[in-house]
Enzyme design. Structure first.
Site, PDB file in Angstrom:
ATOM      1  N   HIS A 105       4.271   0.739   1.440  1.00 56.48           N
ATOM      2  CA  HIS A 105       2.874   1.074   1.175  1.00 56.48           C
ATOM      3  C   HIS A 105       2.759   2.452   0.533  1.00 56.48           C
ATOM      4  O   HIS A 105       2.386   2.569  -0.629  1.00 56.48           O
ATOM      5  CB  HIS A 105       2.072   0.998   2.484  1.00 56.48           C
ATOM      6  N   HIS A 124       0.396   4.103   8.690  1.00 51.89           N
ATOM      7  CA  HIS A 124      -0.670   3.120   8.546  1.00 51.89           C
ATOM      8  C   HIS A 124      -0.373   1.818   9.279  1.00 51.89           C
ATOM      9  O   HIS A 124      -1.025   0.805   9.032  1.00 51.89           O
ATOM     10  CB  HIS A 124      -0.942   2.869   7.058  1.00 51.89           C
TER      11      HIS A 124
END
Length: 181
Positions: A105, A124
């Site tokens: 990511h 995250h």
């Protein structure tokens, strides 16, 4: 009128099938292409992946992890003995796997959550399954974790011998870094 509606409905179903088929084919092509592009990138750089000793099987009991740099200095990876068979696993029971620790990511650190057995991004909360070739299970991560290809010799020494997938932030896994010795 009813017949026209029915024909239009059949045409829409066929269109949805065609779209679904096209999406599935595009996904398969993308998966194959990422491995092929990584190999092509390594070939274009004029370099091949080094073979680097990580550990010995005797020092990697079930559940233990070892962190190591590969293919270049500073590119962190995690070696895990899952204690059960895994896709792409090495060893007699295919339980030893290794992955890049850079989340796909935004490149934050990924580590093994011993309770769930999953690889989790600390920033995250993307979750990857180490038993399924680093497949994304949850979170914003767009791709699976790059898997480190492993080889084990007759003495039980475990070697990193390649990378399947592109490490986050790199255009070629073998460029712009210091070689592991």
């Amino acid at each position: 009128m009813l017949k026209e509606k029915k024909e239009a409905s059949v045409a829409q179903v066929m269109t949805r099938r065609k779209i679904l088929k096209a999406v599935c084919c595009a996904g398969a092509v993308a998966a194959v292409s990422s491995v092929a592009l990584d190999k092509a990138g390594a070939a274009l750089s004029g370099r091949t992946y080094p073979q680097v000793k990580i550990a010995n099987i005797k020092n990697l009991p079930s559940g233990k992890t070892i962190k190591f740099d590969y293919p270049l200095t500073g590119r962190k990876n995690i070696l895990v003995n899952l204690g059960c068979s895994a896709e792409g696993g090495a060893g007699a029971d295919k339980s030893i796997v290794a992955y890049s620790m850079f989340c796909t990511h935004l490149g934050c650190a990924v580590d093994l959550d011993k309770e769930s057995g999953m690889l989790v991004c600390e920033c995250h909360q993307s979750i990857y399954d180490p038993k399924q070739s680093g497949k994304v299970v949850e979170g914003p991560a767009p791709n699976n974790l790059p898997m480190i290809l492993l080889e084990i010799d007759k003495n039980g020494d475990i070697y990193a011998a390649g990378v399947a997938g592109l490490i986050y932030g790199l255009r070629n896994n073998l460029l712009d870094g210091e070689e592991i010795k």
